[in-house]
Design a protein around this motif. Structure first.
Motif, PDB file in Angstrom:
ATOM      1  N   SER A  94      48.239  40.231   6.741  1.00 41.23           N
ATOM      2  CA  SER A  94      49.539  40.510   7.354  1.00 41.23           C
ATOM      3  C   SER A  94      49.583  41.923   7.927  1.00 41.23           C
ATOM      4  N   ALA A  95      49.081  42.895   7.177  1.00 43.26           N
ATOM      5  CA  ALA A  95      49.082  44.282   7.640  1.00 43.26           C
ATOM      6  C   ALA A  95      48.154  44.473   8.832  1.00 43.26           C
ATOM      7  N   LEU A  96      47.002  43.801   8.823  1.00 45.19           N
ATOM      8  CA  LEU A  96      46.064  43.915   9.944  1.00 45.19           C
ATOM      9  C   LEU A  96      46.662  43.331  11.231  1.00 45.19           C
ATOM     10  N   MET A 100      47.652  45.383  14.634  1.00 43.56           N
ATOM     11  CA  MET A 100      47.171  44.983  15.959  1.00 43.56           C
ATOM     12  C   MET A 100      48.340  44.886  16.953  1.00 43.56           C
ATOM     13  N   PHE A 101      49.432  44.235  16.533  1.00 42.57           N
ATOM     14  CA  PHE A 101      50.603  44.119  17.402  1.00 42.57           C
ATOM     15  C   PHE A 101      51.205  45.488  17.710  1.00 42.57           C
ATOM     16  N   LEU A 102      51.313  46.335  16.699  1.00 40.49           N
ATOM     17  CA  LEU A 102      51.913  47.655  16.905  1.00 40.49           C
ATOM     18  C   LEU A 102      51.084  48.519  17.851  1.00 40.49           C
ATOM     19  N   ARG A 172      53.198  53.563   8.811  1.00 41.07           N
ATOM     20  CA  ARG A 172      53.620  52.766   7.653  1.00 41.07           C
ATOM     21  C   ARG A 172      52.621  51.618   7.405  1.00 41.07           C
ATOM     22  N   THR A 173      52.161  50.998   8.474  1.00 44.66           N
ATOM     23  CA  THR A 173      51.225  49.877   8.333  1.00 44.66           C
ATOM     24  C   THR A 173      49.873  50.358   7.815  1.00 44.66           C
ATOM     25  N   LEU A 174      49.420  51.521   8.296  1.00 45.82           N
ATOM     26  CA  LEU A 174      48.162  52.080   7.782  1.00 45.82           C
ATOM     27  C   LEU A 174      48.265  52.372   6.283  1.00 45.82           C
ATOM     28  N   LEU A 175      49.418  52.906   5.870  1.00 47.81           N
ATOM     29  CA  LEU A 175      49.608  53.167   4.441  1.00 47.81           C
ATOM     30  C   LEU A 175      49.697  51.870   3.649  1.00 47.81           C
ATOM     31  N   LYS A 176      50.255  50.832   4.260  1.00 50.39           N
ATOM     32  CA  LYS A 176      50.305  49.529   3.592  1.00 50.39           C
ATOM     33  C   LYS A 176      48.894  48.967   3.420  1.00 50.39           C
TER      34      LYS A 176
END
Length: 196
Positions: A94-96, A100-102, A172-176
């Motif tokens: 989910s995070a990956l 990608m979308f971000l 935030r996504t990288l930290l997730k």
């Protein structure tokens, strides 16, 4: 990772403050736009004499409302339909996919931001709007037609705010992905801020 978490939290607080101001200004633009529309209905249908400026002023305010409110929706909602799928996937996948979308959205926003600001400062932004003028003296004896650049700035500002929000969401996504998202301050939704 602690430094990245602190940086993300700092950017999140900055975004929250700027977007809160944008939320109230956007709501104000919506209220004034609604007043202009109702005033036009009264003048057109009850007095039989349509105002020459209210529709253009309403469009101007609608663009500013959009430019100021969309970044908040993007920060709080992200990918609404895709989010339903991502919530049912394993955390890492989910995070990956979100990352990608971000990154794709960030690229589009970057180029959109450059185009937006070139429209504000370019030749198209120098022409005046046909029906909107503002006073340039305290005694209201001198008026100036509003440059189109003021209207185009709404979209450039909105895209720039979305780009900054996108940077926060990427962090935030990288930290997730690294499992350090527990250190992040959660994003509050507009209803919790008293702006509903």
């Amino acid at each position: 990772m602690t430094a990245l978490s602190n940086l993300t939290n700092l950017l999140g607080r900055l975004n929250a403050a700027v977007l809160m101001v944008g939320l109230w200004l956007g709501a104000g633009a919506l209220g004034i736009m609604l007043f202009f529309m109702l005033m036009q209905v009264f003048f057109r249908y009850f007095l039989g004499n349509a105002l020459p400026w209210s529709e253009e002023a309403s469009r101007f305010l609608m663009l500013w409302m959009t430019g100021l409110l969309v970044p908040t929706a993007f920060r709080q909602g992200g990918f609404v339909a895709i989010g339903l799928i991502l919530d049912n996937l394993p955390r890492l996948l989910s995070a990956l996919i979100s990352l990608m979308f971000l990154l794709l959205i960030g690229t589009v926003l970057y180029f959109g931001m450059r185009i937006g600001w070139s429209e504000v400062t370019g030749i198209g932004g120098r022409f005046a709007m046909a029906a909107i003028a503002v006073p340039t003296s305290f005694d209201l004896s001198t008026w100036m037609k509003v440059p189109r650049g003021w209207m185009m700035a709404s979209l450039a500002v909105g895209i720039t705010l979305m780009f900054v929000v996108n940077i926060e969401l990427v962090l935030r996504t990288l930290l997730k992905l690294t499992g350090h998202d527990r250190e992040l301050v959660p994003i509050r939704i507009a209803g919790q801020l008293g702006a509903e």
